[in-house]
Design a protein around this motif. Structure first.
Motif: not given
Length: 109
Positions: A59-75, A81-84
């Motif tokens: 099964y294909l997993q879509l895994i997202t991550d961000a740098n800890e200090d990335d204040i622009l990352y929209d969790e 977006k993953i669901h879309q």
């Protein structure tokens, strides 16, 4: 963190890169282009990284991550977006899972 043998592709907004595992270089060019567009658009919209990785059952997993200090990352946006993507690209994702199960895992042979 990731199983390199099972990673299909990924994009990284920090390095502005797209990666396609050489193991899957025989996919049709149109599929590879669609994966690249999907991954790059994701990281441009929400930031961070996106990895498409098969689990042990194919099964294909879509895994997202961000740098800890990335204040622009929209969790929250990332989850939405993953669901879309899962809805909009359902046929593509299911075809990739079937490809992986047949040609990599050897199921149905």
């Amino acid at each position: 963190m990731y199983n390199e043998e099972r990673v299909l592709c990924g994009a990284n907004s920090y390095e502005k890169r797209f990666y396609l595992n050489d193991k899957f270089k025989n996919l049709p060019e149109q599929v590879k282009q669609e994966l690249q567009i999907m991954c790059v658009m994701f990281t441009e919209e929400v930031g961070g990284t996106l990895i498409l990785e098969f689990d042990e059952d194919g099964y294909l997993q879509l895994i997202t991550d961000a740098n800890e200090d990335d204040i622009l990352y929209d969790e929250i946006g990332s989850g939405l977006k993953i669901h879309q993507i899962q809805l909009d690209k359902r046929e593509l994702l299911e075809a990739l899972e079937m490809y992986y199960r047949v040609f990599v895992l050897g199921e149905g042979t």
